[in-house]
Design an enzyme around this catalytic site. Structure first.
Site, PDB file in Angstrom:
ATOM      1  N   TYR A   1      -5.243  25.602  30.240  1.00 14.56           N
ATOM      2  CA  TYR A   1      -4.611  24.823  31.460  1.00 14.56           C
ATOM      3  C   TYR A   1      -5.849  23.867  32.049  1.00 14.56           C
ATOM      4  O   TYR A   1      -6.996  24.246  31.848  1.00 14.56           O
ATOM      5  CB  TYR A   1      -4.240  25.979  32.812  1.00 14.56           C
ATOM      6  CG  TYR A   1      -5.319  26.511  33.356  1.00 14.56           C
ATOM      7  CD1 TYR A   1      -6.183  26.328  34.465  1.00 14.56           C
ATOM      8  CD2 TYR A   1      -5.704  27.975  32.734  1.00 14.56           C
ATOM      9  CE1 TYR A   1      -6.847  27.033  35.091  1.00 14.56           C
ATOM     10  CE2 TYR A   1      -6.690  28.694  33.237  1.00 14.56           C
ATOM     11  CZ  TYR A   1      -7.372  28.343  34.259  1.00 14.56           C
ATOM     12  OH  TYR A   1      -8.113  29.074  35.140  1.00 14.56           O
TER      13      TYR A   1
ATOM     14  N   HIS B   1     -17.669  34.285  40.740  1.00 13.27           N
ATOM     15  CA  HIS B   1     -16.514  33.814  39.815  1.00 13.27           C
ATOM     16  C   HIS B   1     -16.847  34.372  38.156  1.00 13.27           C
ATOM     17  O   HIS B   1     -15.939  35.083  37.926  1.00 13.27           O
ATOM     18  CB  HIS B   1     -16.288  32.332  39.650  1.00 13.27           C
ATOM     19  CG  HIS B   1     -15.024  32.290  38.812  1.00 13.27           C
ATOM     20  ND1 HIS B   1     -15.124  31.818  37.758  1.00 13.27           N
ATOM     21  CD2 HIS B   1     -13.874  31.777  39.368  1.00 13.27           C
ATOM     22  CE1 HIS B   1     -13.991  31.510  36.887  1.00 13.27           C
ATOM     23  NE2 HIS B   1     -12.934  31.406  38.288  1.00 13.27           N
TER      24      HIS B   1
END
Length: 221
Positions: A123, A146
């Site tokens: 993506y 993250h």
């Protein structure tokens, strides 16, 4: 880190593709011949069947090269084949491998020489303008969090590349996995990272099963 350009290409079959359905072996041979003619110039990371995951995409290619001209010329050659003339191309993305801003050990799996896995989740991604105006230390801290969440899923390989100025997106993300459940759990987990607040756009999600080119033709035609 070595510099490569990546090509991520989505194809969909038109109704007219039935014209070549009676000879999938010939269609596959044409494409195989083209990839063989680009050997040494373009590396095909994977061919992915995306049928059933997205309505607008049946086939997805992930390839890379030192020169964008090679990627472009290969795609033009594919479009001139009997099958290529009967396919639409709803998605096309170009990226480049560059060092990560805060973690230079974060290198795409394909550059590290790791073999591909059974599934690809691709993506494109855009951050909000506010993200780039934050102090570097704050961005570094959020990206560290993250990354920590991502390391909870060691079976998933990442192939993240830059796309600033090469298209409508800033980043192109490609996850490789043998376990789609793990992929779902990882993406869900990443939603809890603070950096998520600075996401502006992250679609289309294109997921496919990696197959040999000949198998893809046999399945689609």
């Amino acid at each position: 880190m070595d510099t490569y350009f990546t090509g991520h290409i989505g194809f969909s079959l038109t109704p007219e593709a039935r014209a070549v359905a009676s000879r999938p072996e010939t269609a596959a041979a044409e494409w195989l011949d083209i990839f063989e003619s680009f050997d040494g110039r373009v590396t095909l990371r994977g061919v992915y069947l995306t049928q059933g995951f997205r309505a607008d995409t049946d086939l997805f290619l992930f390839m890379y090269s030192r020169d964008t001209r090679n990627l472009q010329e290969l795609q033009l050659a594919l479009r001139k084949t009997a099958l290529g003339r009967q396919m639409r191309q709803p998605w096309a993305f170009i990226g480049i491998t560059l060092e990560a801003e805060f973690n230079r050990s974060h290198i795409p799996a394909f550059v590290r020489g790791l073999p591909p896995k059974s599934y690809l989740c691709f993506y494109p991604y855009i951050r909000t303008p506010e993200w780039y105006l934050l102090p570097a230390d704050e961005r570094r801290r959020m990206l560290a969090e993250h990354g920590m969440f991502g390391r909870e899923f060691p079976g998933i390989q990442t192939n993240n590349v830059y796309s600033f100025g090469l298209g409508d997106y800033e980043w192109l993300l490609s996850f490789e996995t043998d376990d789609l459940e793990a992929l779902v759990r990882m993406v869900r987990r990443q939603r809890e990272a603070q950096a998520r607040a600075y996401t502006k756009h992250e679609w289309p999600f294109i997921v496919g099963r990696r197959v040999a080119l000949a198998e893809a033709m046999q399945s689609l035609l």
